[in-house]
Design a protein around this motif. Structure first.
Motif, mmCIF file in Angstrom:
data_model
loop_
_atom_site.group_PDB
_atom_site.id
_atom_site.type_symbol
_atom_site.label_atom_id
_atom_site.label_comp_id
_atom_site.label_asym_id
_atom_site.label_seq_id
_atom_site.Cartn_x
_atom_site.Cartn_y
_atom_site.Cartn_z
ATOM 1 N N ALA A 100 0.850 -1.198 0.000
ATOM 2 C CA ALA A 100 0.000 0.000 0.000
ATOM 3 C C ALA A 100 0.880 1.240 0.000
ATOM 4 O O ALA A 100 1.018 1.925 1.010
ATOM 5 N N PRO A 101 1.508 1.558 -1.129
ATOM 6 C CA PRO A 101 2.407 2.714 -1.171
ATOM 7 C C PRO A 101 1.652 4.023 -1.016
ATOM 8 O O PRO A 101 0.547 4.189 -1.531
ATOM 9 N N GLU A 102 2.239 4.950 -0.276
ATOM 10 C CA GLU A 102 1.699 6.304 -0.168
ATOM 11 C C GLU A 102 2.650 7.226 -0.916
ATOM 12 O O GLU A 102 3.832 7.309 -0.586
ATOM 13 N N VAL A 103 2.141 7.882 -1.934
ATOM 14 C CA VAL A 103 2.989 8.656 -2.835
ATOM 15 C C VAL A 103 2.498 10.089 -2.912
ATOM 16 O O VAL A 103 1.290 10.350 -3.022
ATOM 17 N N HIS A 104 3.425 11.028 -2.846
ATOM 18 C CA HIS A 104 3.141 12.453 -3.037
ATOM 19 C C HIS A 104 3.379 12.770 -4.510
ATOM 20 O O HIS A 104 4.474 12.540 -5.035
ATOM 21 N N LEU A 105 2.366 13.278 -5.179
ATOM 22 C CA LEU A 105 2.441 13.477 -6.629
ATOM 23 C C LEU A 105 2.225 14.935 -7.005
ATOM 24 O O LEU A 105 1.295 15.582 -6.512
ATOM 25 N N TYR B 209 -6.732 9.666 -4.988
ATOM 26 C CA TYR B 209 -5.817 10.794 -5.126
ATOM 27 C C TYR B 209 -6.459 11.989 -4.428
ATOM 28 O O TYR B 209 -7.371 12.624 -4.953
ATOM 29 N N THR B 210 -5.983 12.282 -3.220
ATOM 30 C CA THR B 210 -6.559 13.352 -2.408
ATOM 31 C C THR B 210 -5.804 14.654 -2.635
ATOM 32 O O THR B 210 -4.567 14.674 -2.553
ATOM 33 N N PRO B 211 -6.498 15.748 -2.939
ATOM 34 C CA PRO B 211 -5.807 17.033 -3.102
ATOM 35 C C PRO B 211 -4.976 17.368 -1.868
ATOM 36 O O PRO B 211 -5.459 17.270 -0.740
ATOM 37 N N LEU C 264 -1.452 10.068 -2.848
ATOM 38 C CA LEU C 264 -2.058 8.806 -3.256
ATOM 39 C C LEU C 264 -2.195 7.882 -2.053
ATOM 40 O O LEU C 264 -1.215 7.577 -1.374
ATOM 41 N N THR C 265 -3.408 7.460 -1.788
ATOM 42 C CA THR C 265 -3.676 6.473 -0.743
ATOM 43 C C THR C 265 -4.288 5.245 -1.402
ATOM 44 O O THR C 265 -5.273 5.359 -2.139
ATOM 45 N N SER C 266 -3.696 4.094 -1.148
ATOM 46 C CA SER C 266 -4.123 2.853 -1.789
ATOM 47 C C SER C 266 -4.774 1.949 -0.749
ATOM 48 O O SER C 266 -4.158 1.601 0.257
ATOM 49 N N LEU C 267 -6.026 1.566 -0.989
ATOM 50 C CA LEU C 267 -6.785 0.747 -0.046
ATOM 51 C C LEU C 267 -7.183 -0.582 -0.693
ATOM 52 O O LEU C 267 -7.582 -0.619 -1.853
ATOM 53 N N LYS C 268 -7.078 -1.637 0.071
ATOM 54 C CA LYS C 268 -7.502 -2.948 -0.422
ATOM 55 C C LYS C 268 -8.990 -3.107 -0.214
ATOM 56 O O LYS C 268 -9.520 -2.821 0.864
#
Length: 281
Positions: A225-230, A260-262, A244-248
């Protein structure tokens, strides 16, 4: 993934992790005759408390006896995190992953998941399966990324799009971080579903077509569940910053919801709202 391919993947992963560790970080002298970065095999063996011969055979991908306790020592020596440990175990043990048929039923998005996507009006949402095939998205995602409806279903794969579509490379300022996050997630699936040969065919295709993919895949990053700043440079909205928040999504389909949360303290949300209003969203 047959036994030989599984052991080759194990070999590549161990080599990649060993190369990331500096001798100084584990209390070893840097030395002056190191031809490659990272630790030597004998140094990993020493740190793990195993023989150099045994570790060499493990890293070479030989079919040898491996116990959980010894594998734990290797994981500690290589400073693996929780996701990387799970990946190591899935490759080290025969039958450690799940076996699924290549042909699968069409994925159905549940009404509740569809409502979640719809309600997140100003957060782009992408639903993908265990192969990173895009099986659902909301209107915000179509405005920020591209209209996935215009892409043939067989090409609607997030990994494929990241490495083959110029729109994504132009959009993401930190494209490598964006792509690396998805590759880390894809590798976690690769280790989990070791019985499905689809992954090997897909990897061979991507390596053959894209040198960037080969280079980044060999970095051996793993994250469930990678958390990425884009940071995006949108053609119409300009600079947009997302987390980016990745949920199963629990269920038989093994879906993943990428939101993808602002980013706070930015005008990203206002820009997306204006963009959607101007373009009839």
């Amino acid at each position: 993934m047959n036994s030989q391919v599984r052991l080759q993947a194990l070999s590549a992963f161990l080599k990649g992790q060993r190369a990331k560790i500096s001798p100084e970080s584990v209390g070893l002298p840097p030395g002056t005759r190191r031809r490659t970065p990272g630790l030597r095999r004998e140094e990993v063996a020493q740190l793990a408390g195993v023989s150099t011969t045994w570790y060499t055979w493990l890293e070479q991908g030989r079919d040898i006896q491996v116990s959980s306790s010894v594998l734990d020592c290797v994981a500690n020596a290589l400073q693996l995190n929780a996701d990387e440990r799970r990946y190591l175990y899935s490759l080290a043990f025969e039958g450690g992953g799940e076996v699924y048929p290549v042909q699968q039923e069409a994925v159905q998005i549940s009404p509740s998941l569809q409502k979640i996507m719809t309600e997140l009006k100003l957060c782009p949402v992408v639903i993908s399966d265990r192969m990173c095939n895009i099986v659902g998205w909301n209107r915000a995602a179509a405005f920020v990324f591209l209209d996935f409806d215009r892409i043939p279903p067989e090409e609607r794969n997030m990994i494929r799009l990241l490495f083959t579509r110029r729109e994504f490379r132009r959009l993401a300022v930190n494209w490598e971080q964006f792509a690396s996050g998805y590759l880390a997630m894809f590798r976690s699936y690769y280790g989990q579903y070791v019985g499905d040969e689809w992954y090997d065919r897909f990897l061979e295709e991507m390596k053959r077509k894209n040198p960037d993919f080969t280079r980044m895949w060999e970095e051996s990053q793993v994250s469930y569940a990678p958390e990425v700043h884009l940071e995006f440079r949108h053609a119409k909205a300009g600079k947009m910053v997302y987390e980016l928040t990745s949920l199963k999504v629990y269920g038989n389909a093994d879906l993943r919801c990428s939101i993808y949360t602002p980013a706070p303290d930015t005008n990203t949300e206002a820009k997306l709202r204006q963009l959607m209003e101007e373009m009839g969203g």
